[in-house]
Design a protein around this motif. Structure first.
Motif, PDB file in Angstrom:
ATOM      1  N   VAL A 323      15.652  11.180  81.566  1.00 16.12           N
ATOM      2  CA  VAL A 323      15.387  12.100  82.669  1.00 16.12           C
ATOM      3  C   VAL A 323      14.053  11.761  83.332  1.00 16.12           C
ATOM      4  N   SER A 324      13.030  11.486  82.533  1.00 16.79           N
ATOM      5  CA  SER A 324      11.707  11.170  83.076  1.00 16.79           C
ATOM      6  C   SER A 324      11.729   9.857  83.854  1.00 16.79           C
ATOM      7  N   ALA A 325      12.411   8.845  83.306  1.00 16.14           N
ATOM      8  CA  ALA A 325      12.490   7.552  83.993  1.00 16.14           C
ATOM      9  C   ALA A 325      13.258   7.671  85.298  1.00 16.14           C
ATOM     10  N   THR A 326      14.317   8.456  85.305  1.00 15.49           N
ATOM     11  CA  THR A 326      15.103   8.650  86.528  1.00 15.49           C
ATOM     12  C   THR A 326      14.253   9.294  87.617  1.00 15.49           C
ATOM     13  N   ALA A 327      13.480  10.311  87.231  1.00 16.52           N
ATOM     14  CA  ALA A 327      12.603  10.964  88.207  1.00 16.52           C
ATOM     15  C   ALA A 327      11.538   9.998  88.705  1.00 16.52           C
ATOM     16  N   ALA A 328      10.972   9.187  87.806  1.00 18.24           N
ATOM     17  CA  ALA A 328       9.918   8.249  88.200  1.00 18.24           C
ATOM     18  C   ALA A 328      10.442   7.191  89.157  1.00 18.24           C
ATOM     19  N   ALA A 343      11.748  20.841  89.342  1.00 17.28           N
ATOM     20  CA  ALA A 343      11.861  21.968  88.416  1.00 17.28           C
ATOM     21  C   ALA A 343      12.538  21.551  87.120  1.00 17.28           C
ATOM     22  N   ALA A 344      13.642  20.796  87.230  1.00 14.98           N
ATOM     23  CA  ALA A 344      14.364  20.358  86.042  1.00 14.98           C
ATOM     24  C   ALA A 344      13.521  19.433  85.177  1.00 14.98           C
ATOM     25  N   LEU A 345      12.758  18.548  85.807  1.00  9.85           N
ATOM     26  CA  LEU A 345      11.902  17.620  85.060  1.00  9.85           C
ATOM     27  C   LEU A 345      10.851  18.363  84.250  1.00  9.85           C
ATOM     28  N   ILE A 346      10.166  19.303  84.891  1.00  8.18           N
ATOM     29  CA  ILE A 346       9.107  20.056  84.205  1.00  8.18           C
ATOM     30  C   ILE A 346       9.687  20.889  83.069  1.00  8.18           C
ATOM     31  N   LEU A 347      10.806  21.549  83.321  1.00  8.22           N
ATOM     32  CA  LEU A 347      11.423  22.380  82.283  1.00  8.22           C
ATOM     33  C   LEU A 347      11.913  21.530  81.113  1.00  8.22           C
ATOM     34  N   THR A 348      12.538  20.398  81.396  1.00  9.96           N
ATOM     35  CA  THR A 348      13.071  19.553  80.321  1.00  9.96           C
ATOM     36  C   THR A 348      11.955  19.051  79.416  1.00  9.96           C
ATOM     37  N   ALA A 349      10.899  18.526  80.012  1.00 12.48           N
ATOM     38  CA  ALA A 349       9.780  18.018  79.208  1.00 12.48           C
ATOM     39  C   ALA A 349       9.119  19.145  78.416  1.00 12.48           C
ATOM     40  N   SER A 350       8.971  20.309  79.024  1.00 14.32           N
ATOM     41  CA  SER A 350       8.317  21.425  78.346  1.00 14.32           C
ATOM     42  C   SER A 350       9.150  21.951  77.184  1.00 14.32           C
ATOM     43  N   VAL A 351      10.473  22.085  77.414  1.00 22.42           N
ATOM     44  CA  VAL A 351      11.355  22.555  76.341  1.00 22.42           C
ATOM     45  C   VAL A 351      11.355  21.581  75.171  1.00 22.42           C
ATOM     46  N   PHE A 352      11.289  20.295  75.465  1.00 19.80           N
ATOM     47  CA  PHE A 352      11.268  19.308  74.392  1.00 19.80           C
ATOM     48  C   PHE A 352       9.989  19.416  73.558  1.00 19.80           C
ATOM     49  N   LEU A 353       8.846  19.562  74.199  1.00 18.08           N
ATOM     50  CA  LEU A 353       7.563  19.500  73.495  1.00 18.08           C
ATOM     51  C   LEU A 353       7.206  20.792  72.777  1.00 18.08           C
ATOM     52  N   LEU A 354       7.539  21.954  73.360  1.00 16.92           N
ATOM     53  CA  LEU A 354       7.043  23.221  72.832  1.00 16.92           C
ATOM     54  C   LEU A 354       7.365  23.454  71.351  1.00 16.92           C
ATOM     55  N   PRO A 355       8.602  23.193  70.878  1.00 13.72           N
ATOM     56  CA  PRO A 355       8.872  23.458  69.453  1.00 13.72           C
ATOM     57  C   PRO A 355       7.989  22.648  68.508  1.00 13.72           C
ATOM     58  N   PHE A 356       7.579  21.466  68.927  1.00 13.05           N
ATOM     59  CA  PHE A 356       6.750  20.642  68.050  1.00 13.05           C
ATOM     60  C   PHE A 356       5.290  21.088  68.069  1.00 13.05           C
ATOM     61  N   PHE A 372      19.395  21.373  78.675  1.00 18.83           N
ATOM     62  CA  PHE A 372      20.597  21.295  79.511  1.00 18.83           C
ATOM     63  C   PHE A 372      20.236  21.252  80.992  1.00 18.83           C
ATOM     64  N   VAL A 373      19.162  21.925  81.362  1.00 15.50           N
ATOM     65  CA  VAL A 373      18.733  21.957  82.753  1.00 15.50           C
ATOM     66  C   VAL A 373      18.418  20.551  83.264  1.00 15.50           C
ATOM     67  N   GLY A 374      18.114  19.620  82.371  1.00 15.15           N
ATOM     68  CA  GLY A 374      17.831  18.242  82.771  1.00 15.15           C
ATOM     69  C   GLY A 374      19.031  17.514  83.338  1.00 15.15           C
ATOM     70  N   LEU A 375      20.231  18.083  83.165  1.00 16.38           N
ATOM     71  CA  LEU A 375      21.425  17.454  83.734  1.00 16.38           C
ATOM     72  C   LEU A 375      21.360  17.408  85.257  1.00 16.38           C
ATOM     73  N   VAL A 376      20.525  18.232  85.856  1.00 15.42           N
ATOM     74  CA  VAL A 376      20.330  18.170  87.307  1.00 15.42           C
ATOM     75  C   VAL A 376      19.892  16.767  87.720  1.00 15.42           C
ATOM     76  N   LEU A 377      19.117  16.097  86.868  1.00 13.19           N
ATOM     77  CA  LEU A 377      18.656  14.740  87.161  1.00 13.19           C
ATOM     78  C   LEU A 377      19.615  13.671  86.661  1.00 13.19           C
ATOM     79  N   VAL A 378      20.446  14.005  85.681  1.00 13.87           N
ATOM     80  CA  VAL A 378      21.361  13.011  85.122  1.00 13.87           C
ATOM     81  C   VAL A 378      22.388  12.561  86.160  1.00 13.87           C
ATOM     82  N   ARG A 379      22.661  13.379  87.149  1.00  9.27           N
ATOM     83  CA  ARG A 379      23.607  12.965  88.208  1.00  9.27           C
ATOM     84  C   ARG A 379      23.092  11.737  88.951  1.00  9.27           C
ATOM     85  N   ARG A 380      21.802  11.441  88.883  1.00  8.93           N
ATOM     86  CA  ARG A 380      21.214  10.316  89.599  1.00  8.93           C
ATOM     87  C   ARG A 380      21.136   9.054  88.730  1.00  8.93           C
TER      88      ARG A 380
END
Length: 410
Positions: A323-328, A343-356, A372-380
């Motif tokens: 997701v991050s590479a696609t956005a970049a 929005a999807a990029l920020i949420l995806t990265a934040s959701v991944f990091l917060l539990p750790f 799941f919100v990162g799927l907005v970027l997976v279409r690209r």
């Protein structure tokens, strides 16, 4: 006689466009409906391979689900464990470690006459359908190879087994998608409402406040800078109100404003900020199968899935990097990203990091399902990458699902 006289008259325009609009609306719902049905079919197959009856509420209740049901039934409670259990360690017991957004929704649904257990499943499944519907709108509501494959990945999303369980994961994820849709539409109230529900369902949902605060940079572009900042601040404030509402409910029941923080610190050793890479290592090596292993002869799928959380971590890391590479790449090539992609990029990265950072070594995999919100970027993503991701997610969905149905996952 001139041809113009013999020709049939041109058809009159449709005097009432409403039926056409209704037909278009029904057709627009077909892909989300199909995705929801396929998601349930795949999950039923996983349950069948795990020797579990999928069409029962008991199959979807595991560990923390009982706490959510207890909140829905009787509200919050907090007490010293020794007061009720003589041989228990002298720590804090109760259900104040779990947020109220989902159980309060379950309580409202039970007013229809359904049992709390059935209401919990209905809320989860309705939220899952809502997830597919909002995602479809964010994808443009147009069926192409890219959007079709994106929906297919969503049906077997990593950790998505919890979308069907008596957990707040589907409801919280739907709220994050609504938050993203609100930013895209330019509605700070809708974005804030999504953030409120997300934060009230689970602490991970509070990452919506981070995205909304930063939205002044990439959203609300038709407004002046003071208005953009005001909309970002107001929507983020609504999100924070979700946490405050949760705290208020706990205070009403226990008389303590710090009930959540106390049980996390005293009983679960959490509450401080952790070193994320150390926590990733602990999460990867956590011995679930030693901590709890089902008795008797295990189905083949369960027997070969008792360490599926390790592959899950690798897959989740891959997803975040993709997701991050696609956005970049899109940002470099086009020098901009659409609002929903930011929005999807920020949420995806934040959701991944917060539990750790929080030290959730036994629950990160269900928290990560909200990526799941990162799927907005997976279409690209290129089509071949989507196909590979779909294959990896399908295999991992079956394995992690087997761990869940076997009761190994918390």
């Amino acid at each position: 006689m001139p041809d113009s006289v013999l020709a049939d008259p041109a058809p009159d325009p449709d005097p009432d466009p409403a039926p056409r609009a209704r037909r278009a609306g029904r057709h627009a719902l077909l892909p989300p409906v199909a995705a929801w049905l396929i998601a349930n079919l795949v999950t039923w197959l996983v349950a069948h391979g795990s020797a579990v009856a999928y069409w029962s509420t008991g199959s979807r209740r595991r560990w923390d689900a009982e706490h959510y049901l207890s909140i829905a039934r009787t509200g919050y409670e907090m007490f010293r464990c020794r007061e009720r259990y003589a041989n228990f360690p002298d720590v804090v017991c109760g259900n104040v470690a779990w947020f109220p957004g989902y159980p309060m929704t379950v309580r409202a649904a039970s007013a229809t006459g359904l049992s709390y257990e059935s209401s919990a499943v209905v809320v989860a499944e309705a939220s899952l359908f809502g997830m597919f519907a909002v995602l479809w709108w964010l994808l443009g509501a147009r069926l192409t190879w890219a959007t079709g494959l994106t929906l297919a990945i969503g049906t077997v999303f990593p950790g998505g087994i919890y979308f069907h369980a008596v957990f707040p994961v589907a409801t919280g994820t739907l709220a994050l998608l609504v938050c993203t849709a609100g930013v895209k539409r330019g509605s700070w109230a809708l974005a804030g409402a999504g953030g409120f529900v997300a934060a009230a369902c689970h602490p991970v949902g509070a990452v919506a406040a981070v995205m909304l605060l930063s939205s002044a940079i990439f959203a609300w572009r038709r407004d002046s800078w003071p208005v953009r900042c005001a909309k970002a601040a107001l929507s983020a404030a609504l999100t924070v109100c979700g946490v405050l509402w949760s705290t208020w409910l706990m205070w009403q029941a226990t008389g303590r404003w710090d009930a959540y923080e106390t049980i996390q610190r005293v009983s679960y050793g959490q509450g401080d900020v952790r070193q994320p890479f150390d926590e990733m290592g602990k999460a990867y090596h956590f011995p679930f199968s030693d901590w709890y292993r089902p008795r008797g002869n295990l189905p083949w799928l369960v027997e070969h899935s008792l360490a599926a959380h390790r592959a899950e971590l690798w897959l989740n890391v891959t997803f975040v990097l993709l997701v991050s590479a696609t956005a970049a790449v899109r940002l470099i090539r086009r020098h901009r990203l659409p609002v929903e992609d930011w929005a999807a990029l920020i949420l995806t990265a934040s959701v991944f990091l917060l539990p750790f950072f929080a030290g959730a070594e036994m629950s990160w995999y269900r928290n990560h399902a909200q990526m799941f919100v990162g799927l907005v970027l997976v279409r690209r993503v290129p089509r071949w990458m989507q196909v590979v991701l779909l294959a990896l997610c399908t295999a991992q969905y079956a394995r992690l699902g087997a761990m869940f149905f076997a009761g190994v996952l918390v």
